[in-house]
Design an enzyme around this catalytic site. Structure first.
Site, PDB file in Angstrom:
ATOM      1  N   GLU A 110      14.736   4.857  46.710  1.00  0.00           N
ATOM      2  CA  GLU A 110      15.955   5.327  45.820  1.00  0.00           C
ATOM      3  C   GLU A 110      16.354   6.796  46.577  1.00  0.00           C
ATOM      4  O   GLU A 110      17.774   7.283  46.428  1.00  0.00           O
ATOM      5  CB  GLU A 110      15.776   5.616  44.545  1.00  0.00           C
ATOM      6  CG  GLU A 110      15.485   4.154  43.901  1.00  0.00           C
ATOM      7  CD  GLU A 110      16.736   3.175  44.032  1.00  0.00           C
ATOM      8  OE1 GLU A 110      17.893   3.657  44.247  1.00  0.00           O
ATOM      9  OE2 GLU A 110      16.676   2.056  44.471  1.00  0.00           O
ATOM     10  N   SER A 485       3.598 -22.035 -16.945  1.00  0.00           N
ATOM     11  CA  SER A 485       2.400 -21.549 -17.552  1.00  0.00           C
ATOM     12  C   SER A 485       1.711 -20.195 -16.886  1.00  0.00           C
ATOM     13  O   SER A 485       0.733 -19.673 -17.734  1.00  0.00           O
ATOM     14  CB  SER A 485       1.363 -22.929 -17.639  1.00  0.00           C
ATOM     15  OG  SER A 485       1.904 -23.921 -18.236  1.00  0.00           O
TER      16      SER A 485
END
Length: 836
Positions: A110, A485
């Site tokens: 680059e 319950s």
């Protein structure tokens, strides 16, 4: 004498550095200078105007505080990441955490002069210009790494002279304020490298399953090659192009003398070998992590930006091992119950949709090994009397009749056809241990699991449904379902605070209770009534009438207050039917309420987070347990001891073979719409709920907590024990002021003399029974309930108005099968909802 102003107008007087006068210049030279100054002014004004308007350079000082958008990770209590949130999948690392070959590869490809230029490279600009002119098109860029950083962080993608001028000036300014290594780190961490990965570390993990510092030369060249064109050079989607790009990077490294010729030859001939990062977040804990995500998003100190861009580290209370166990157990249990409701024909056929079944690829198919606890979509290719042939990914499978025996069909010829999408799973043959495929189906029934650490209240596991991808509604925290319950322990807890004991008896028979202008007549399961029954026996068998009577005797306000102290925030109607679970409560609240009992009466608010830090490990928040005394330690212990009977002799007897000590309570609602089991050891409290999202839809006959939720709970506890996360112990931690004495289970008398069935019972000291068993008490307990009435003395405030029930039978009206209790072979239809 001329004024000073006239003197400066006519003469140009120069002074040397040592303040000596310099002779005048000739008049012609003076005129030339004036002309030049005039021309410069004419040219300079518009040029300055143009430059001032073209060049708008941001201050690079802002880079001192620059933070790229990075991943927020959630870790379990062992430090294992299991969830992450980000806009960009980025992991920031320094240059020392990158392989030297990676740095060389990026620079060589680059910006070969990166460590020699001052921000922009005139030589590169000239070279690129010449190549573009020769080729008559743009073939080479001249931007340096620094210019690319400037473009990425400050500028737009606009292609114009103005942007290039800004880019060059910014690059020079960046070079003046930051070191080369800092600039390289900005570049390497900022770049998009394909498939959602930003920066070299995320890309290294994605493509090669390793850290950036561990990349080999060919791997480093591959990552560097992605900088220019991440999509077209992806080794995943374009392997040939990726190989060519990698080799180009290697040539650049060789030409720039970053690697030797031998190293180049070796690397350029190396194949591309992709990997999977071993520490990637496992696909589990989605409902748990979603709760944390919502907390961070809504917290004023964090918000959306911090969650998705600042890379928070969230250290949670989750135990990934328990979470995986809970998810697998819930899915297995929901599928098992769903199969009992019958096979549903496929809803999708590829042939009917015009799709070629030979080439179809389902999005969920992968190359991962098959998991025994997972359903896989399969496409039917043929059906005959011998079975079903189908395809899962590239595998052709056969479903023999034994694979679909649960459907009650001998053949699937009239049920399935080619192109049908079905669901299958793998299981081990119990005889040969070979893998075999079984027909299954996605369950319509849903469920939730919560596991809490008893002492700290930390949520060790939380599952909010069968599959987060199918439904993101968190039933563990967001749903409010009738508890059935399961609410009874809160009723009896309030009773124990008032002074009642497990030995106190109530008369179990049909009753009528005026509620406004209506009459409420609670009924027991299977229409059976026992007559004189202890609170211990009533709770462990989940008998309805004694619970409602206890509610009336204790008072609604006391029960509601007890529930509030145990962490129940939901609305609790002050009607007698609430004793049987008419109130809607979330699974996490119910589990936290039960957590009070093994925790010696201390309520601990459930929490998901231990601490939150930023990327530098600076602590932003640390959460500590929020404790409050819900009830006396002695009351909590007595209640936990009573609930042991549910497993030892009651409706949860199926769990009695598990290592001690365990206690809990089943819960079944009217019409079998909700099934619960919440149980605990000294270490963990585990809650399970099962039901349909439509609260009016029944689980079907027999859909009790013992039949539906308890098997899932047992499976979870077995997995916890297999992981050695629980220590068997003979009893719960016993506080002072408790005595344990023998008690007759039916009469509540001291277990001495001619008793029916003696159990060891816990009492607050001074409240234990003081009358021994007698032959008369045993004889009375054997009578039908309607013949026991003359021998029973009602308690204070106990409802006594009898109700007419022609279907009533003598016996213990247990909610679910229990040892020594006769139950009908086919459960009867439940009664309608009582008035509220």
């Amino acid at each position: 004498m001329l004024s000073g102003q006239s003197w400066f107008a006519d003469r140009i007087l120069c002074v040397s550095e040592d303040h000596q006068l310099i002779p005048e210049r000739p008049r012609s030279r003076r005129r030339t200078a004036v002309v030049l100054l005039f021309i410069a002014a004419l040219l300079g004004l518009p040029a300055g105007f143009i430059v001032a308007n073209a060049i708008r350079v941001p201050t690079v000082k802002s880079l001192d505080d620059y933070q790229p958008a990075i991943i927020t990770r959630i870790y379990d209590r062992q430090g294992i990441p299991f969830a992450e949130y980000s806009i960009q999948k980025r992991i920031v690392v320094t240059k020392r955490d990158m392989a030297p070959a990676l740095v060389d590869a990026v620079v060589a490809t680059e910006d070969a002069d990166f460590y020699r230029h001052g921000g922009f490279n005139p030589k590169a600009i000239v070279r690129a210009l010449i190549k573009d002119i020769v080729a008559r098109k743009r073939i080479e860029g001249a931007s340096t790494l620094t210019q690319q950083v400037a473009k990425q962080l400050f500028l737009t993608r606009e292609k114009s002279l103005r942007r290039k001028i800004n880019e060059a000036i910014l690059a020079v300014d960046i070079e003046k304020n930051f070191t080369k290594d800092q600039i390289f780190e900005l570049y390497a961490n900022q770049m998009y490298l394909g498939h959602g990965a930003y920066g070299v570390e995320a890309a290294s993990r994605l493509y090669f399953g390793k850290h950036a510092k561990d990349l080999t030369l060919p791997e480093a060249a591959m990552i560097a090659g992605l900088m220019r064109s991440p999509n077209s050079s992806s080794p995943i989607s374009h392997p040939a192009d990726a190989l060519a790009r990698r080799n180009h990077v290697l040539r650049r490294m060789r030409d720039e003398k970053k690697i030797t010729r031998d190293a180049y030859e070796h690397a350029v001939n190396a194949p591309i070998v992709l990997g999977t990062y071993k520490e990637e977040a496992p696909a589990t804990g989605a409902y748990f992590s979603e709760s944390i995500r919502q907390y961070i998003e809504n917290a004023p100190q964090y918000g959306v930006e911090n969650l998705y861009q600042r890379g928070l580290k969230v250290y949670s209370t989750l135990d990934l091992r328990m979470q995986q166990a809970a998810e697998a157990s819930l899915q297995r249990g929901l599928r098992a119950w769903d199969r009992r409701r019958g096979f549903r024909k496929p809803t999708r056929n590829l042939v009917a949709e015009g799709i070629d079944i030979a080439t179809y690829k389902d999005p969920s198919w992968s190359n991962e090994p098959y998991n025994a606890d997972k359903l896989y979509p399969a496409i039917v290719t043929s059906v005959d009397k011998t079975g079903v042939k189908a395809r899962v990914n590239r595998d052709e499978i056969t479903l023999a009749p034994s694979a679909f025996a649960w459907t009650q069909r001998k053949t699937m010829e009239a049920t399935l056809k080619p192109g049908d999408q079905i669901f299958v799973r793998v299981e081990d043959d119990p005889k040969t241990k070979a893998k075999k495929w079984m027909l299954d189906q996605l369950p319509q029934v849903q469920g939730a699991v919560v596991i809490l650490d008893v002492k700290t209240g930390e949520v060790r596991a939380l599952v909010g449904g069968y599959d987060f991808q199918m439904s993101k509604f968190n039933r563990a925290t967001q749903s409010r379902r009738q508890t059935g319950s399961g609410f009874k322990p809160l009723v009896y807890g309030a009773a124990f605070e008032k002074g009642l004991t497990p030995a106190d008896t109530l008369f179990d028979a049909p009753i009528s209770i005026p509620v406004g202008n209506q009459i409420y007549s609670p009924k027991n399961y299977y229409g059976k009534y026992a007559g004189i029954v202890t609170i211990q026996r009533a709770l462990e068998l989940s008998i309805n009438v004694p619970a409602v009577k206890t509610w009336m005797m204790v008072g609604a306000n006391r029960v509601v207050d007890f529930a509030r102290r145990c962490g129940i925030t939901s609305d609790i109607p002050r009607y007698p039917s609430t004793a049987l679970g008419a109130a809607g409560v979330s699974p996490i609240e119910m589990t936290a309420a039960y957590n009070v009992f093994p925790n010696q009466g201390v309520y601990v608010k459930p929490r998901f987070i231990r601490k939150i830090t930023d990327q530098t490990d600076r602590v932003l928040e640390e959460q500590l347990p929020e404790l409050s005394e819900a009830t006396q330690a002695q009351v909590a212990y007595v209640l936990a001891h009573v609930m042991k009977g549910t497993i030892q002799r009651g409706t949860a007897f199926e769990a009695h073979g598990l290592p001690p000590m365990l206690a809990g309570k089943t819960g079944t609602t009217n019409g079998y719409t909700d099934a619960w089991f919440i149980g605990f050891s000294q270490e963990y409290c585990v809650g399970v709920w099962v039901g349909y999202d439509d609260p009016s839809r029944s689980l079907g006959g027999g859909g009790t907590g013992a039949e539906v939720a308890l098997p899932i709970w047992i499976d979870i506890v077995k997995k916890i024990d297999a992981l050695k996360l629980r220590t068997p112990r003979p009893d719960f931690d016993q506080p002072p002021g408790i005595v344990i004495v023998p008690m007759d289970l039916q009469s509540g008398r001291r277990g001495i003399g001619p008793c029916g069935r003696v159990v060891m019972e816990a009492f607050i000291a001074g409240q234990e029974p003081d009358h021994d068993c007698s032959g008369a008490s045993v004889a009375v307990s054997k009578l039908p309930y309607y013949l026991q009435r003359p021998y029973y003395q009602p308690k204070e405030l106990e409802p006594t108005q009898a109700a007419t029930d022609a279907a009533a039978q003598a016996g213990e009206g247990a909610e679910s099968p229990a040892p020594g209790v006769n139950e009908p072979k086919v459960p009867p239809e439940t009664t309608t909802q009582p008035p509220q």
